[in-house]
Every structure is written in C-alpha cells, then in structure tokens.
Scaffold this motif. Structure first.
Motif, mmCIF file in Angstrom:
data_model
loop_
_atom_site.group_PDB
_atom_site.id
_atom_site.type_symbol
_atom_site.label_atom_id
_atom_site.label_comp_id
_atom_site.label_asym_id
_atom_site.label_seq_id
_atom_site.Cartn_x
_atom_site.Cartn_y
_atom_site.Cartn_z
ATOM 1 N N GLU A 45 0.848 -1.225 0.164
ATOM 2 C CA GLU A 45 -0.008 0.066 0.045
ATOM 3 C C GLU A 45 0.738 1.223 -0.173
ATOM 4 O O GLU A 45 2.200 1.143 0.258
ATOM 5 C CB GLU A 45 -0.796 0.013 1.341
ATOM 6 C CG GLU A 45 -1.848 -0.974 1.308
ATOM 7 C CD GLU A 45 -3.337 -0.756 0.670
ATOM 8 O OE1 GLU A 45 -3.191 0.469 0.144
ATOM 9 O OE2 GLU A 45 -4.142 -1.576 0.619
ATOM 10 N N GLN A 46 0.290 2.497 -0.247
ATOM 11 C CA GLN A 46 1.311 3.671 -0.161
ATOM 12 C C GLN A 46 1.432 3.750 1.383
ATOM 13 O O GLN A 46 0.311 3.446 2.230
ATOM 14 C CB GLN A 46 0.185 4.822 -0.558
ATOM 15 C CG GLN A 46 0.104 4.759 -2.301
ATOM 16 C CD GLN A 46 -0.671 5.850 -2.858
ATOM 17 O OE1 GLN A 46 -0.630 6.972 -2.212
ATOM 18 N NE2 GLN A 46 -1.484 5.685 -3.636
ATOM 19 N N LEU A 47 2.369 4.121 1.477
ATOM 20 C CA LEU A 47 2.803 4.314 2.931
ATOM 21 C C LEU A 47 1.700 4.986 3.946
ATOM 22 O O LEU A 47 1.649 4.900 5.090
ATOM 23 C CB LEU A 47 4.353 5.048 3.148
ATOM 24 C CG LEU A 47 4.858 5.149 4.389
ATOM 25 C CD1 LEU A 47 5.454 3.963 4.889
ATOM 26 C CD2 LEU A 47 6.086 6.198 4.403
ATOM 27 N N VAL A 68 8.960 -0.280 0.697
ATOM 28 C CA VAL A 68 9.325 -0.793 -0.719
ATOM 29 C C VAL A 68 9.840 0.298 -1.598
ATOM 30 O O VAL A 68 9.219 1.308 -1.770
ATOM 31 C CB VAL A 68 8.029 -1.592 -1.155
ATOM 32 C CG1 VAL A 68 8.224 -2.096 -2.603
ATOM 33 C CG2 VAL A 68 7.541 -2.516 -0.060
ATOM 34 N N PHE A 69 10.682 -0.045 -2.328
ATOM 35 C CA PHE A 69 11.320 0.906 -3.401
ATOM 36 C C PHE A 69 11.670 0.020 -4.724
ATOM 37 O O PHE A 69 11.954 -1.176 -4.718
ATOM 38 C CB PHE A 69 12.362 1.681 -2.922
ATOM 39 C CG PHE A 69 12.410 2.503 -1.720
ATOM 40 C CD1 PHE A 69 11.841 3.501 -1.788
ATOM 41 C CD2 PHE A 69 12.843 1.904 -0.500
ATOM 42 C CE1 PHE A 69 11.786 4.350 -0.476
ATOM 43 C CE2 PHE A 69 12.825 2.556 0.818
ATOM 44 C CZ PHE A 69 12.070 3.698 0.809
ATOM 45 N N VAL A 77 16.972 6.721 -3.338
ATOM 46 C CA VAL A 77 17.129 7.041 -1.773
ATOM 47 C C VAL A 77 18.458 6.885 -1.257
ATOM 48 O O VAL A 77 18.725 7.620 -0.425
ATOM 49 C CB VAL A 77 16.043 6.132 -1.199
ATOM 50 C CG1 VAL A 77 16.464 5.927 0.180
ATOM 51 C CG2 VAL A 77 14.472 6.344 -1.697
ATOM 52 N N LEU A 78 19.023 5.815 -1.608
ATOM 53 C CA LEU A 78 20.382 5.402 -1.260
ATOM 54 C C LEU A 78 21.328 6.583 -1.587
ATOM 55 O O LEU A 78 22.277 6.800 -0.828
ATOM 56 C CB LEU A 78 20.966 3.991 -1.643
ATOM 57 C CG LEU A 78 20.018 2.934 -1.020
ATOM 58 C CD1 LEU A 78 20.655 1.725 -1.793
ATOM 59 C CD2 LEU A 78 20.198 3.145 0.521
ATOM 60 N N GLY A 79 21.197 7.142 -2.914
ATOM 61 C CA GLY A 79 22.189 8.026 -3.338
ATOM 62 C C GLY A 79 22.085 9.443 -2.455
ATOM 63 O O GLY A 79 23.017 9.944 -2.094
ATOM 64 N N GLN A 90 5.304 6.834 -4.859
ATOM 65 C CA GLN A 90 6.481 5.729 -4.744
ATOM 66 C C GLN A 90 6.801 5.493 -3.294
ATOM 67 O O GLN A 90 7.823 4.988 -2.978
ATOM 68 C CB GLN A 90 7.475 6.320 -5.557
ATOM 69 C CG GLN A 90 7.314 6.474 -7.206
ATOM 70 C CD GLN A 90 8.147 7.465 -7.635
ATOM 71 O OE1 GLN A 90 8.607 8.474 -7.051
ATOM 72 N NE2 GLN A 90 8.428 7.162 -8.759
ATOM 73 N N ARG A 91 5.865 6.110 -2.353
ATOM 74 C CA ARG A 91 6.341 5.799 -0.958
ATOM 75 C C ARG A 91 5.237 4.531 -0.679
ATOM 76 O O ARG A 91 4.148 4.827 -0.416
ATOM 77 C CB ARG A 91 5.906 6.956 -0.066
ATOM 78 C CG ARG A 91 6.798 8.275 -0.246
ATOM 79 C CD ARG A 91 6.084 9.513 0.235
ATOM 80 N NE ARG A 91 5.709 9.516 1.375
ATOM 81 C CZ ARG A 91 6.090 9.642 2.568
ATOM 82 N NH1 ARG A 91 7.173 10.456 2.437
ATOM 83 N NH2 ARG A 91 5.599 9.844 3.826
ATOM 84 N N LEU A 92 6.070 3.556 -0.586
ATOM 85 C CA LEU A 92 5.079 2.275 -0.575
ATOM 86 C C LEU A 92 5.584 1.524 0.679
ATOM 87 O O LEU A 92 6.963 1.666 1.023
ATOM 88 C CB LEU A 92 5.454 1.442 -1.789
ATOM 89 C CG LEU A 92 4.841 1.908 -3.061
ATOM 90 C CD1 LEU A 92 5.268 0.889 -4.323
ATOM 91 C CD2 LEU A 92 3.365 2.300 -2.986
#
Length: 437
Positions: A45-47, A68-69, A77-79, A90-92
RNA sequence: GUGGGUGUAGCCCAGUUGGCUAGAGCGCCGGGUUGUGGUCCCGGAGGUCCAGGGUUCGAGUCCCUGUACCCACCCCA
C-alpha cells in the motif's frame, strides 16, 4: 553456501500448510454465518495508508514498517539519503496489519455511503513487520481477521468478540484455558482530557520512571501502562484509569457490550490498563491471551470509530479483530491439541512388473476421475517396495495389477488395515474401491 | 536497535587438551528365493564439517572476519 530463507520467514509446507488452510476454512465457517464475506487487499500500500491509519506514535509505524522501493527509486534514496525526492505514489510499504488496508479500500470504493448498509469482510493474509524475529514473532506472519464498518451499536462489538471466541473454540482451544481481556479506551469526547491527566501524572513521577516512559508522556502517554520496567509498573498502578474518566456515552457503550457478553455466556476479565499498540482504537478494545503458552497475545481487536476519517472518508464507525495464525498454532501445541491433520484416504495402484504400468496408468485415471486420491509408482520400484511406499503414504487400499490379474481381466484390491484381499473385475474397480473407503 | 546461542549426512545430534581414512540414532535405498506393507534381520548410498582468512607438520576441533538462523529484551499477532 546453500540458499537460505530470509530472516524471520517460514515456509508453509505439509503439516504447516494444512494447518493454515484449515484455519482459513474454519474462519470462513465461523464468520460467514454472521454475514462476512472474504476479501483480499494488496500486500503493498502507499505508506500513508499506514502512517495515517495506524499512527506515527506507534512502534509499528516508527520502526517496524517494511518500506518498498523500485530499483530506480532505491538508488535515488540511497544516493541522496532522503526520501524527499520520492513522489507520494512511490512511498510504498508492506502491510503490517490488515485493518488499514481494508479501510482504505472501503473509503476508496465508497463501500459504506453515508447511512448505507454496513460493510462486513474477513481476510486471511500475510502481514510484514521489520522486527527481530523470535518465538511466535516472524517478519512475515499470517492473520485472519474481520472488519465491520458502519455499525456503531455495542452489539457489534460483542458479536466480534463472540466470533473471535468461537473461532478459537472451533480451532480446538479449550476456552477455559484462554483469557479474554477487555477495556474501553474512550473516545474524542473523553480521551484527550484523560490522556492529559496521564501525561501530567507521568511528568509528576518522572524521576521514578524510565527514560522511555518519560518520552511516552509526550508521544503516547497511555503506552506507559505497557512498560515492563518494575518501577514504572509500580508507579503506573497509581495512575488515573480511563475507566474512571469515560464520558457518559462511552460508559454506556461499554456497559452494554459487557451485558451482551454476559448474555452470550462469554467469560472475560476487565483490564483497565489494557492499551493496544495501534492509535486508531476508540471505546472497546480486547485481547486474548493463552497463559502458559509462552507466546504473547494470540489475537485482539477493538472499535475504531475514527479510522475511516483518518483515511480520508466520511465519519464511519468500525470494529474488528485479528488472530495471529502462528501464535495460535504455538498455543494449541502448548496445550497439547495441535490442529489435527485430516488426511484424505488414499489408494495406491501397484504393478507387479514394469510392463504393466500402462494398465496402472489407466486405473489411476479412473480412480482420480472418481475423486479418489490415488498414487502409483513412478520410480520403477519392486512390488515389495511399492507396498512399503503405499504404507508410508498412508494408503488405505492398494490395488495390484499383475500378470495373473491381467489374464483374468481383474484387479486385486487389498485393504491395508484389515489385510483382506479380493479379486474384482477390471471394470468394477472404482466401485470396489469406493465400497472399501 | 541491544544482548545471548547455534551452524558437522535428509533429520536430531556426538565428535574428548588440535592427529579422522569424520561417527551414532532415526530416515532413505536394496535384500531376506518364485508377485505383497507396518515388526525383525542383513547390506548399502549419502558429508565443499556455513563461508573466507590466519596459527600449525597437521584444524570439524584454536584465533579473526563475514554470513545465516534461533532465543531473549523492546514491541506486538
């Protein structure tokens, strides 16, 4: 190194899978007469569905959520070390519990229009929490639960509890070995003031309590009742109780729930310190413990009259519960009543020579077409070892086809329990087997 | 996030102060005369001893690192 499962996950194989299937079947049998239909919402789901619904002060959201990404977003995100670059879609996250997703679905599909017919659904799904695993606590685990939206009456709370206890009973629990705890958490009319009282109570005793509880005072003071620290427990024993600060409506609601439970003969223990870990609860909350089983609570739930609004819907009351499959199984085992296997009777068709496997093939087809669980040899084993295998498979009947039988146009049917054997004509095999099962 | 434990045959485990050609039980496979199971007897297969590095004449055994899983705390189902 051999491939290994991810931390905190478990394969459901054989007995375990049968137990899970059995639980789903029993759940359907218990819930559906109450008018609940099965649903399945996405595991992802969406966060915000969880953040808004479950609440930012809960551990579930603060530290146990699996985010989840997609590959590309993960790199971003990591970068950049921030998720500010992520668009909302995209915030899952993987669902850590079942209620928020079902409520999101009800809101999104407008399943309970203002004053409409209540929505009643049950589910059996995997849940995901990024905790460190231990006994009865997995990162992917399973729950069966129900959600009932649009029913403000205390009878609904009581019926939920009745269904919950009936589920345990049908799973094989002796209800006298379980403990049902109930409490009322109040509502927006009375809880804020009470919450403030607990907050100042903790602050007044701050020097006697642990760091975490001092922090709780601001974030979620009621959770201080759950602290395991001995001194905190000692202090909290004197803390004001919601019970004594309920508004008239809440008190009345709670009293009615208890009356319904009494009328239904459900044994319960009032626990004025029962505080569940999800922010959305209002009024009735309940939890079931299996004392001595070495697992925490094996199920719980309550009323959540504010949740639909938190998910962006019109004010709609709700109530529900969830049962942890793995914990319930551990408790059943601890009580010496593991969920019984239900092995379907089997038939094994043995050949007394490799040249007869064509005939075996035909007989197995007929038996299976008649709905009989049928096995045969696919490894070229000797007749003796075919019997050994039939025995291990728990076959109730073994059909033997050999040269003699072929010549007579017959099949030998052996009852493995009584050791009786009879020769039946080839075209009546199915009837003969049926008669002996 | 914090602490503890474990990783040796399919499974549960033994492997003593480093000397093994690595073992037991259970399971598995085959056999115990001509086509028949659960018991019993006989035989057999099967292991990169988690991974990498180090010490040593020699390491499953000692040291380091990594990794996996389990258990406990926290919290929860």
């Amino acid at each position: 190194m051999r491939a290994q499962k991810a931390e905190g996950t478990k394969d459901l194989i054989g007995r375990d899978m049968r137990a899970w299937q059995r639980m789903q079947r029993v759940a359907a049998e218990v819930f559906e007469p109450f008018g609940f239909e099965a649903v399945e919402t996405p595991a992802i789901e969406q966060l915000d569905v969880f953040v808004h619904g479950i609440g930012t002060s809960t551990d579930v959201v603060r530290k146990e959520m699996f985010r989840v990404f997609s590959g590309a977003n993960l790199a971003r995100v990591l970068g950049e070390g921030t998720d500010a670059c992520l668009k909302p879609k995209q915030r899952l996250a993987l669902r850590p519990e079942g209620t928020a997703g079902v409520v999101r679905s009800v809101v999104e599909n407008n399943l309970v229009p203002q004053g409409g017919t209540p929505f009643k659904a049950w589910y059996a799904e995997a849940m995901f929490r990024g905790e460190r695993p231990q006994k009865g606590r997995l990162r992917q685990f399973h729950q069966v639960g129900i959600e009932w939206l649009g029913a403000p009456d205390p009878a609904a709370d009581a019926e939920c509890i009745i269904m919950l206890m009936e589920l345990y009973r049908r799973l094989g629990f002796d209800l006298s070995q379980l403990r049902l705890l109930i409490n009322s958490m109040g509502d927006p009319a009375c809880r804020p003031a009470y919450r403030e009282q607990v907050r100042s109570f903790i602050l007044d005793h701050a020097d006697e309590m642990c760091d975490e509880c001092r922090e709780r005072a601001e974030v979620n003071p009621l959770r201080a009742f759950d602290c395991k620290n001995d001194r905190c427990r000692e202090v909290m024993r004197e803390a004001p109780l919601m019970r004594d600060h309920l508004c008239d409506d809440c008190r009345d609601h709670y009293e009615q729930v208890k009356r319904y439970l009494d009328a239904a003969g459900i044994a319960y223990v009032e626990d004025p310190t029962l505080v569940r870990g999800l922010d959305y609860y209002t009024r009735t909350v309940f939890e079931v413990e299996a004392p001595g089983a070495g697992v925490g609570s094996i199920g719980g739930g309550g009323r959540y009259d504010g949740l639909v609004e938190l998910e962006g819907g019109k004010p709609t009351p709700g109530v529900g519960f969830a049962v942890g499959f793995e914990r319930a199984m551990l408790a059943l085992e601890a009580f010496g009543r593991p969920l019984a296997d239900e092995p379907a009777p089997r038939v094994y068709v043995a050949n007394a020579g490799a040249d007869l496997r064509g005939e075996v093939f035909g007989i197995t087809r007929e038996l299976r077409a008649a709905g009989i669980v049928t096995e045969a040899d696919y490894q070229g084993r000797s007749l003796k070892s075919q019997f050994k295998q039939a025995d291990k498979l728990g076959a109730a009947i073994v059909c033997v086809i050999g040269g003699d039988e072929m010549a007579a146009g017959a099949v030998r049917v052996r009852d493995m329990r009584s050791h009786e054997e009879e020769l039946v004509s080839r075209d009546t095999v199915v009837e003969a087997v049926h008669a002996r099962l």
